[in-house]
Write an enzyme that holds these catalytic residues in place. Structure first.
Site, PDB file in Angstrom:
ATOM      1  N   ALA A  64     -12.995   7.610   3.224  1.00 22.14           N
ATOM      2  CA  ALA A  64     -14.653   7.404   2.939  1.00 22.14           C
ATOM      3  C   ALA A  64     -14.875   6.176   3.770  1.00 22.14           C
ATOM      4  CB  ALA A  64     -14.956   6.971   1.458  1.00 22.14           C
ATOM      5  N   VAL A  90     -10.275   3.315   3.247  1.00 24.25           N
ATOM      6  CA  VAL A  90     -11.452   2.928   3.933  1.00 24.25           C
ATOM      7  C   VAL A  90     -11.668   3.126   5.519  1.00 24.25           C
ATOM      8  CG1 VAL A  90     -12.997   0.943   4.144  1.00 24.25           C
ATOM      9  CG2 VAL A  90     -11.886   1.167   2.201  1.00 24.25           C
ATOM     10  N   LYS A  91     -12.528   3.979   5.871  1.00 26.57           N
ATOM     11  CA  LYS A  91     -12.746   4.009   7.137  1.00 26.57           C
ATOM     12  C   LYS A  91     -13.551   3.027   8.059  1.00 26.57           C
ATOM     13  CE  LYS A  91     -13.168   8.530   9.324  1.00 26.57           C
ATOM     14  NZ  LYS A  91     -13.791   9.914   9.512  1.00 26.57           N
ATOM     15  N   CYS A  92     -13.213   2.285   9.171  1.00 31.00           N
ATOM     16  CA  CYS A  92     -14.056   1.491   9.653  1.00 31.00           C
ATOM     17  C   CYS A  92     -13.856   2.065  11.302  1.00 31.00           C
ATOM     18  CB  CYS A  92     -13.271  -0.021   9.648  1.00 31.00           C
ATOM     19  SG  CYS A  92     -13.265  -0.437   7.924  1.00 31.00           S
TER      20      CYS A  92
END
Length: 223
Positions: A64, A90-92
């Site tokens: 996400a 967590v997508k960064c």
């Protein structure tokens, strides 16, 4: 090689999961936007509920993406996303601010997917920051007449050279050949649109053979 599905569509995720081949899911804001019937009234809480629904379908990593650009805001949003379910990743983006956030998440034991990677140097920095996954976008590179798969090969070689544990997710997959080339290059994962997953099993000789077999079977039943 592990197979993720690249979609936010719950029906597609369920259909892929029923095949028994699915190891995870990747989403991004663009994929979320495609499935929202009423964007004007779609809230951040709705987004979180949607991610939670995906987590109920697939028992594997669910990426996400944060929707902010400053490290502090990414950290705040990412920690909130990670609290949805233990499988949330967590997508960064790989920017200077994104690398700060990835380093923070790594120190806190929160898994990350370093996204929008288009160069070996970005992938190297992501691994140094402690990213769990790195996502080179090969289709978008192919779109500008650059060899996207060459980037995957370079990343795999760099990670092998130094023993980085960051897993390579081949993203922006456009066709079955991308999946085959990713496997040959030694990528850990391919994240694949549902349409391409369905194409992977197709071959004209298989179709022709099935047609012939069914015709012959029909004759046998009549005799």
């Amino acid at each position: 090689m592990k197979f993720f599905i690249d979609t936010a569509n719950l029906d597609e995720i369920k259909a892929a999961a029923e095949l028994g081949l699915l190891d995870g899911v990747t989403t991004n804001p663009s994929l979320i936007a495609k499935i929202v019937a009423d964007p004007a009234n779609f809230t951040y809480e709705d987004f979180k509920k949607h991610i939670a629904a995906i987590c109920e379908i697939v028992d594997g990593p669910i990426s996400a993406e944060v929707t902010t650009l400053e490290a502090e805001e990414m950290i705040r949003e990412g920690e909130d996303l990670a609290s949805i379910h233990e499988n949330v990743v967590v997508k960064c983006p790989v920017t200077l601010e994104g690398l700060k956030a990835i380093r923070h998440f790594s120190s806190e034991g929160i898994r990350t997917n370093a996204t929008l990677v288009f160069s070996p140097s970005q992938a190297l920095l992501a691994a140094k920051a402690g990213a769990t996954y790195v996502s080179p976008f090969i289709g978008r590179l192919d779109d500008i007449s650059t060899d996207g798969m060459a980037l995957v090969e370079q990343i795999v070689a760099i990670y092998d050279n130094y023993g980085y544990h960051t897993e390579v997710i081949v993203a922006s997959v456009r066709h079955p050949q991308h999946v085959v080339e990713a496997a040959l290059a030694g990528a850990d994962i391919a994240t694949i649109p549902f349409g391409v997953i369905k194409q992977l099993v197709r071959h004209p000789l298989t179709d022709a053979g099935l047609t012939k077999f069914m015709e012959d079977a029909s004759v046998m039943k009549k005799s």
